[in-house]
Design a protein around this motif. Structure first.
Motif, PDB file in Angstrom:
ATOM      1  N   PHE A  56       0.828  -1.202   0.000  1.00 40.34           N
ATOM      2  CA  PHE A  56       0.000   0.000   0.000  1.00 40.34           C
ATOM      3  C   PHE A  56       0.868   1.260   0.000  1.00 40.34           C
ATOM      4  CE2 PHE A  56      -2.492   3.303   2.136  1.00 40.34           C
ATOM      5  CZ  PHE A  56      -3.629   3.310   1.336  1.00 40.34           C
ATOM      6  N   ILE A  57       1.880   1.283   0.836  1.00 45.46           N
ATOM      7  CA  ILE A  57       2.772   2.445   0.893  1.00 45.46           C
ATOM      8  C   ILE A  57       3.480   2.634  -0.439  1.00 45.46           C
ATOM      9  CG2 ILE A  57       4.886   3.332   1.958  1.00 45.46           C
ATOM     10  CD1 ILE A  57       3.887   2.009   4.597  1.00 45.46           C
ATOM     11  N   GLN A  58       3.926   1.547  -1.036  1.00 47.82           N
ATOM     12  CA  GLN A  58       4.595   1.635  -2.336  1.00 47.82           C
ATOM     13  C   GLN A  58       3.643   2.194  -3.401  1.00 47.82           C
ATOM     14  OE1 GLN A  58       5.982  -2.129  -3.807  1.00 47.82           O
ATOM     15  NE2 GLN A  58       6.920  -1.236  -5.619  1.00 47.82           N
ATOM     16  N   VAL A 104      -9.505  -6.584   5.096  1.00 42.43           N
ATOM     17  CA  VAL A 104      -9.588  -8.036   5.287  1.00 42.43           C
ATOM     18  C   VAL A 104      -8.531  -8.531   6.270  1.00 42.43           C
ATOM     19  CG1 VAL A 104      -9.299 -10.262   4.112  1.00 42.43           C
ATOM     20  CG2 VAL A 104     -10.635  -8.444   3.029  1.00 42.43           C
ATOM     21  N   LEU A 105      -7.305  -8.070   6.118  1.00 40.08           N
ATOM     22  CA  LEU A 105      -6.195  -8.615   6.906  1.00 40.08           C
ATOM     23  C   LEU A 105      -5.961  -7.908   8.229  1.00 40.08           C
ATOM     24  CD1 LEU A 105      -3.589  -9.259   4.070  1.00 40.08           C
ATOM     25  CD2 LEU A 105      -4.966 -10.953   5.290  1.00 40.08           C
ATOM     26  N   ILE A 106      -6.342  -6.642   8.330  1.00 44.55           N
ATOM     27  CA  ILE A 106      -5.961  -5.880   9.528  1.00 44.55           C
ATOM     28  C   ILE A 106      -7.170  -5.404  10.308  1.00 44.55           C
ATOM     29  CG2 ILE A 106      -4.708  -3.872  10.372  1.00 44.55           C
ATOM     30  CD1 ILE A 106      -2.857  -4.268   7.889  1.00 44.55           C
ATOM     31  N   GLY A 107      -8.158  -4.852   9.643  1.00 47.39           N
ATOM     32  CA  GLY A 107      -9.345  -4.425  10.370  1.00 47.39           C
ATOM     33  C   GLY A 107      -9.801  -3.036   9.995  1.00 47.39           C
ATOM     34  N   PRO A 108     -10.964  -2.637  10.530  1.00 50.10           N
ATOM     35  CA  PRO A 108     -11.608  -1.394  10.101  1.00 50.10           C
ATOM     36  C   PRO A 108     -10.881  -0.114  10.521  1.00 50.10           C
ATOM     37  CG  PRO A 108     -12.904  -2.462  11.815  1.00 50.10           C
ATOM     38  CD  PRO A 108     -11.797  -3.406  11.447  1.00 50.10           C
ATOM     39  N   GLU A 109     -10.183  -0.130  11.642  1.00 48.80           N
ATOM     40  CA  GLU A 109      -9.536   1.113  12.091  1.00 48.80           C
ATOM     41  C   GLU A 109      -8.469   1.561  11.099  1.00 48.80           C
ATOM     42  OE1 GLU A 109      -9.514  -1.696  14.139  1.00 48.80           O
ATOM     43  OE2 GLU A 109     -11.318  -1.147  15.251  1.00 48.80           O
ATOM     44  N   LEU A 110      -7.553   0.644  10.763  1.00 45.87           N
ATOM     45  CA  LEU A 110      -6.494   1.000   9.813  1.00 45.87           C
ATOM     46  C   LEU A 110      -7.071   1.149   8.407  1.00 45.87           C
ATOM     47  CD1 LEU A 110      -3.491   1.634   9.687  1.00 45.87           C
ATOM     48  CD2 LEU A 110      -3.099  -0.744   9.048  1.00 45.87           C
ATOM     49  N   HIS A 111      -8.108   0.381   8.105  1.00 49.27           N
ATOM     50  CA  HIS A 111      -8.728   0.485   6.785  1.00 49.27           C
ATOM     51  C   HIS A 111      -9.259   1.891   6.529  1.00 49.27           C
ATOM     52  CE1 HIS A 111     -12.376   0.377   4.215  1.00 49.27           C
ATOM     53  NE2 HIS A 111     -11.480  -0.099   3.387  1.00 49.27           N
ATOM     54  N   GLN A 112      -9.904   2.488   7.515  1.00 49.72           N
ATOM     55  CA  GLN A 112     -10.449   3.839   7.336  1.00 49.72           C
ATOM     56  C   GLN A 112      -9.328   4.824   7.012  1.00 49.72           C
ATOM     57  OE1 GLN A 112     -13.726   4.900   7.176  1.00 49.72           O
ATOM     58  NE2 GLN A 112     -12.736   6.756   6.448  1.00 49.72           N
ATOM     59  N   LEU A 113      -8.205   4.696   7.703  1.00 46.36           N
ATOM     60  CA  LEU A 113      -7.069   5.585   7.426  1.00 46.36           C
ATOM     61  C   LEU A 113      -6.469   5.295   6.052  1.00 46.36           C
ATOM     62  CD1 LEU A 113      -5.484   5.499  10.973  1.00 46.36           C
ATOM     63  CD2 LEU A 113      -6.803   7.361   9.938  1.00 46.36           C
ATOM     64  N   ALA A 114      -6.431   4.021   5.665  1.00 43.80           N
ATOM     65  CA  ALA A 114      -5.943   3.665   4.325  1.00 43.80           C
ATOM     66  C   ALA A 114      -6.882   4.229   3.264  1.00 43.80           C
ATOM     67  CB  ALA A 114      -5.827   2.149   4.193  1.00 43.80           C
ATOM     68  N   TRP A 115      -8.178   4.154   3.528  1.00 47.12           N
ATOM     69  CA  TRP A 115      -9.161   4.691   2.590  1.00 47.12           C
ATOM     70  C   TRP A 115      -8.975   6.196   2.429  1.00 47.12           C
ATOM     71  CZ3 TRP A 115     -13.326   8.036   2.417  1.00 47.12           C
ATOM     72  CH2 TRP A 115     -14.193   7.874   1.336  1.00 47.12           C
ATOM     73  N   ASN A 116      -8.760   6.894   3.531  1.00 48.61           N
ATOM     74  CA  ASN A 116      -8.529   8.345   3.471  1.00 48.61           C
ATOM     75  C   ASN A 116      -7.271   8.667   2.672  1.00 48.61           C
ATOM     76  OD1 ASN A 116     -10.764   8.663   5.118  1.00 48.61           O
ATOM     77  ND2 ASN A 116      -9.568   8.980   6.968  1.00 48.61           N
TER      78      ASN A 116
END
Length: 155
Positions: A56-58, A104-116
């Motif tokens: 994701f970072i890449q 899927v792999l980590i959860g909703p908290e980090l997903h929301q930040l990834a989505w942003n």
């Protein structure tokens, strides 16, 4: 007769102690194996999470670079060459897939930040913000929030 009973009691007691020792050893071996398997599973899951975060970072960094390429063109419209558009579309599709894998792999908290963060990268790719500095300003806060939370997840 007492010797017979003493011998019989000795045999029963010895057999019971032997059985108890074998049973205890087997239980301890099973517990050790369960702990080893749990440790291996936890390490494998951590490696999966690390891989998806790294990917994701890449991808976000590649998206920022593509936006910079467009901003460095003589004007915004001319920066959107067919090659650039093909690269940007492929990258953003891969980025959104990766963002969903974080859920899927980590959860909703980090997903929301990834989505942003992915949304900010998507925005700087397709919307003219006035220049590379404005693009960086647009992604900086979501990027830092995501990176800090990812660090906490992997801590």
């Amino acid at each position: 007769m007492n010797q017979l009973w003493a011998s019989l009691i000795g045999v029963v007691l010895g057999g019971g102690i032997s059985y108890l020792a074998q049973f205890t050893t087997a239980r301890q071996a099973a517990r050790t194996e369960d702990k080893r398997q749990a440790t291996q599973l936890a390490e494998a899951r951590r490696a999966e999470r690390l891989d998806v975060i790294r990917e994701f970072i890449q991808l976000t960094q590649e998206g920022i670079r593509l936006a910079e390429d467009r901003y460095e063109a003589p004007d915004w419209t001319s920066g959107g060459t067919p090659e650039w558009l093909t690269s940007a579309r492929a990258l953003i599709e891969h980025l959104w897939i990766c963002e969903r894998m974080i859920l899927v792999l980590i959860g909703p908290e980090l997903h929301q930040l990834a989505w942003n963060y992915a949304g900010a990268v998507n925005h700087v790719l397709w919307e003219e913000l006035g220049g590379p500095d404005a693009a960086w300003d647009h992604v900086r806060e979501p990027m830092n929030s995501f990176l800090n939370a990812a660090h906490g997840q992997l801590g």
